[in-house]
Design a protein around this motif. Structure first.
Motif, PDB file in Angstrom:
ATOM      1  N   GLY A   1    -126.412  24.648  79.509  1.00 26.44           N
ATOM      2  CA  GLY A   1    -127.067  23.968  80.629  1.00 26.44           C
ATOM      3  C   GLY A   1    -127.579  24.919  81.700  1.00 26.44           C
ATOM      4  N   LYS A   2    -127.651  26.203  81.379  1.00 25.42           N
ATOM      5  CA  LYS A   2    -128.086  27.198  82.375  1.00 25.42           C
ATOM      6  C   LYS A   2    -129.525  26.951  82.838  1.00 25.42           C
TER       7      LYS A   2
ATOM      8  N   ARG B   1    -126.218  11.376  76.863  1.00 27.53           N
ATOM      9  CA  ARG B   1    -125.988  12.761  76.441  1.00 27.53           C
ATOM     10  C   ARG B   1    -126.051  13.660  77.677  1.00 27.53           C
TER      11      ARG B   1
ATOM     12  N   TYR C   1    -130.885  14.545  80.030  1.00 25.84           N
ATOM     13  CA  TYR C   1    -132.274  14.376  79.594  1.00 25.84           C
ATOM     14  C   TYR C   1    -132.410  13.017  78.927  1.00 25.84           C
TER      15      TYR C   1
ATOM     16  N   GLY D   1    -127.255  26.396  75.142  1.00 27.94           N
ATOM     17  CA  GLY D   1    -127.124  24.948  75.319  1.00 27.94           C
ATOM     18  C   GLY D   1    -126.097  24.545  76.359  1.00 27.94           C
TER      19      GLY D   1
HETATM   20  N1  LIG Z   1    -136.476  18.771  77.396  1.00 26.77           N
HETATM   21  C1  LIG Z   1    -135.284  18.459  76.877  1.00 26.77           C
HETATM   22  N2  LIG Z   1    -135.074  17.234  76.334  1.00 26.77           N
HETATM   23  C2  LIG Z   1    -133.873  16.903  75.813  1.00 26.77           C
HETATM   24  N3  LIG Z   1    -132.812  17.717  75.781  1.00 26.77           N
HETATM   25  C3  LIG Z   1    -132.945  18.945  76.299  1.00 26.77           C
HETATM   26  C4  LIG Z   1    -134.184  19.382  76.865  1.00 26.77           C
HETATM   27  N4  LIG Z   1    -134.033  20.638  77.310  1.00 26.77           N
HETATM   28  C5  LIG Z   1    -132.757  20.985  77.025  1.00 26.77           C
HETATM   29  N5  LIG Z   1    -132.112  19.977  76.422  1.00 26.77           N
HETATM   30  C6  LIG Z   1    -130.683  19.973  76.001  1.00 26.77           C
HETATM   31  O1  LIG Z   1    -129.887  20.212  77.141  1.00 26.77           O
HETATM   32  C7  LIG Z   1    -128.825  21.088  76.851  1.00 26.77           C
HETATM   33  C8  LIG Z   1    -128.837  22.270  77.808  1.00 26.77           C
HETATM   34  O2  LIG Z   1    -130.032  23.021  77.643  1.00 26.77           O
HETATM   35  P1  LIG Z   1    -130.386  24.303  78.479  1.00 26.77           P
HETATM   36  O3  LIG Z   1    -130.162  24.033  79.913  1.00 26.77           O
HETATM   37  O4  LIG Z   1    -131.721  24.747  78.070  1.00 26.77           O
HETATM   38  O5  LIG Z   1    -129.278  25.328  77.954  1.00 26.77           O
HETATM   39  P2  LIG Z   1    -129.180  26.905  78.132  1.00 26.77           P
HETATM   40  O6  LIG Z   1    -130.305  27.358  78.992  1.00 26.77           O
HETATM   41  O7  LIG Z   1    -127.838  27.134  78.729  1.00 26.77           O
HETATM   42  O8  LIG Z   1    -129.241  27.485  76.750  1.00 26.77           O
HETATM   43  C9  LIG Z   1    -128.989  21.495  75.401  1.00 26.77           C
HETATM   44  O9  LIG Z   1    -128.071  20.743  74.639  1.00 26.77           O
HETATM   45  C10 LIG Z   1    -130.395  21.114  75.058  1.00 26.77           C
HETATM   46  O10 LIG Z   1    -130.469  20.697  73.729  1.00 26.77           O
END
Ligand SMILES: Nc1ncnc2c1ncn2[C@@H]1O[C@H](COP(=O)(O)OP(=O)(O)O)[C@@H](O)[C@H]1O
Ligand SMILES: [Mg+2]
Lengths: 241, 267
Positions: free
Chosen positions: A40-41, A15, A11, A38
């Motif tokens: 990445g699912k 990172r 994103y 977190g």
């Molecule tokens: N819109 C976004 N902008 C920045 N970082 C994001 C965003 N959405 C998710 N993240 C980051 O990406 C990582 C994976 O998120 P996510 O796929 O939602 O995890 P999960 O669904 O496994 O809980 C996390 O560290 C989260 O903080």
């Protein structure tokens, strides 16, 4: 039916959220995508639906997910969002259900028939003309599933379908998911639910595929789960008392 | 329920009102939309001292309330937040404009007072007309009508999303004020020192949710067209309604009904 080939995504620069992720899901399979918060699912689902763009190739039915193929891809995939409040945007359940079919060119009668068939199948006839802001959380989750089924997708993607549900509604959702015969990709950290609904599991950890295999094997591997911030499903934990 | 949750609930209720059935609900959305626009334009075009000419314009909304079965009370209740703002517009006129316009016995009415009343009435009438349109027409049908009238996709989509997102935003606001007040017991409202971060949070949170809502529409085949709205044909009755109402508005605008009535009685 669904294939990730060396997919990476971030994103924000520096990172990375997904790092070189590859996996395949065959037609008709039910696959659980598990991992801690977190991991990445949800991001995997966003990429698959073309809501975000990363590196590598993603294929759906042999077609690559690209801007020009999105309409075709999205038509095949039904996505149940984690938060049903954000899924339902029409005033009533029924209007939400016919939204997709009408957009895809069905006539009002055909769309009606589809909505009725899905409601009947899920035993939700009572919900038809209810207002979305006046139904309970459990009803709303079921309604969200109904709107997606009314699209008659070839695969359903569900992001944490049992989150924030009480045991009774959770059971209803699980039973419904079990009865769907199309390809399923389900994310969750509710491992009991995954065990009940999925044949195979992909474990995601810090953006990488940490393990992959039959649900019965992976979900029984205490060391593997605990080293990835998860616990054995209650039904497999063996009760000490 | 706190104040915000109630506001949110009321907003969703507009959809319920719009789903009702009455001769007004049954009219073609485009006919209602155009008539409302004509009404608003005519109302706004009255001279600022023409209070007597303006007052009869109330007849149309009153008639619509009756026929559509919408309650006047509901209207004013839902508009209670914007109404004072609209009314406040003319508040200073009496101080600036003191030329005597009318002598009622010993009471002299200044131009400022008359123009203040005229402005206020204009505001109230236009709000009532807009409310009636929204309360008798589902937003999607309205958007479909706008598309039929060749309004660009972008503008129509913006309108639709604004309507939907206002709901999302008030919902987030409700959750946040509740969380705030739980940790600040006995405090009324939100302390000014917290406003900055509060508003920032609100914007971010509602933007995230709005994004998801929009994704959810895209994933279900939304291409800025309103295939799903009620597409009924434009019938002769719709045209008749539109023309008849518009003619009456123009008539009221150009013929001094009050004076006409007055002069026949005097004669
Ligand atoms: N819109 C976004 N902008 C920045 N970082 C994001 C965003 N959405 C998710 N993240 C980051 O990406 C990582 C994976 O998120 P996510 O796929 O939602 O995890 P999960 O669904 O496994 O809980 C996390 O560290 C989260 O903080
Ligand atoms: Mg997630």
């Amino acid at each position: 039916m669904i294939e990730f080939q060396h997919v990476s995504f971030a994103y924000e620069k520096d990172r990375p959220v997904l790092k070189d992720v590859s996996f395949r899901i065959e037609k008709g399979e039910a696959v659980g995508l598990i991992g801690a918060n977190g991991a990445g699912k949800s991001t995997v689902m966003k990429l698959l639906l073309g809501l975000a763009e990363g590196e590598g190739r993603i294929l759906v039915d042999g077609t690559e997910v690209r801007r020009d193929t999105l309409p075709e891809i999205r038509r095949k995939l039904g996505f149940v969002l984690q938060n049903s409040d954000n899924q339902m945007f029409m005033p009533t359940v029924y209007e939400d259900m016919v939204f997709a079919p009408l957009n895809y060119g069905l006539s009002r009668e055909e769309a009606d028939a589809r909505a009725d068939a899905v409601l009947k199948r899920l035993h939700l006839e009572d919900l038809k003309n209810r207002y979305n802001h006046k139904i309970s959380g459990g009803e709303k989750r079921m309604a969200a599933i109904a709107t997606v089924l009314a699209m008659e997708p070839e695969a359903v993607l569900m992001d944490e379908p049992t989150s924030a549900l009480d045991p009774y509604n959770r059971r209803i959702v699980i039973n419904t998911v079990r009865e769907l015969e199309m390809t399923k990709l389900i994310t969750s950290h509710d491992l009991d639910m995954i065990l009940d609904t999925c044949g195979r599991v992909i474990l995601l950890s810090e953006g990488r595929v940490a393990a992959e295999g039959p649900a019965g094997e992976i979900l029984r591997d205490r060391t593997l789960l605990e080293s990835n911030r998860m616990e054995l499903p209650l039904s497999l934990a063996g009760r000490p008392y | 329920m706190n104040k915000m949750q109630r506001a949110m609930h009321e907003l969703s209720e507009m959809d319920e009102l719009a789903a009702g059935s009455s001769p007004v609900h049954a009219l073609h959305p485009a006919a209602k939309l155009i008539t409302t626009v004509v009404y608003i334009l005519v109302t706004l075009s009255f001279d600022k001292y023409d209070l007597g000419g303006l007052v009869p314009m109330v007849l149309w909304p009153v008639m619509l309330f009756q026929i559509s079965g919408t309650s006047v009370k509901t209207c004013f209740y839902k508009l209670r937040i914007v109404l004072p703002l609209v009314m406040a517009v003319g508040l200073f006129n009496p101080f600036f404009d003191k030329t005597v316009l009318l002598q009622l016995g010993s009471l002299s009415v200044s131009g400022g007072v008359v123009s203040m009343l005229t402005l206020m009435l204009k505001g109230v009438f236009c709000l009532m007309a807009s409310f009636l349109l929204m309360a008798t027409t589902p937003i999607d049908s309205l958007c479909a009508a706008l598309r039929k009238l060749r309004v660009p996709k972008l503008i129509v989509t913006l309108l639709l999303l604004t309507y939907r997102y206002v709901g999302v935003m008030t919902e987030e606001l409700a959750v946040m004020t509740e969380a705030y007040s739980l940790r600040a017991p006995g405090q009324k409202g939100i302390h000014i020192s917290a406003w900055g971060s509060f508003l920032g949070q609100l914007l971010l949170r509602s933007m995230d949710r709005a994004q998801e809502l929009y994704s959810s529409m895209l994933l279900r085949g939304y291409r800025q067209e309103f295939y799903y709205a009620d597409h009924r044909a434009f019938r002769r009755g719709d045209a008749l309604y539109m023309l008849a109402c518009s003619s009456v508005f123009l008539l009221l605008r150009n013929v001094r009904i009050a004076e006409l009535l007055g002069s026949t009685i005097v004669r």
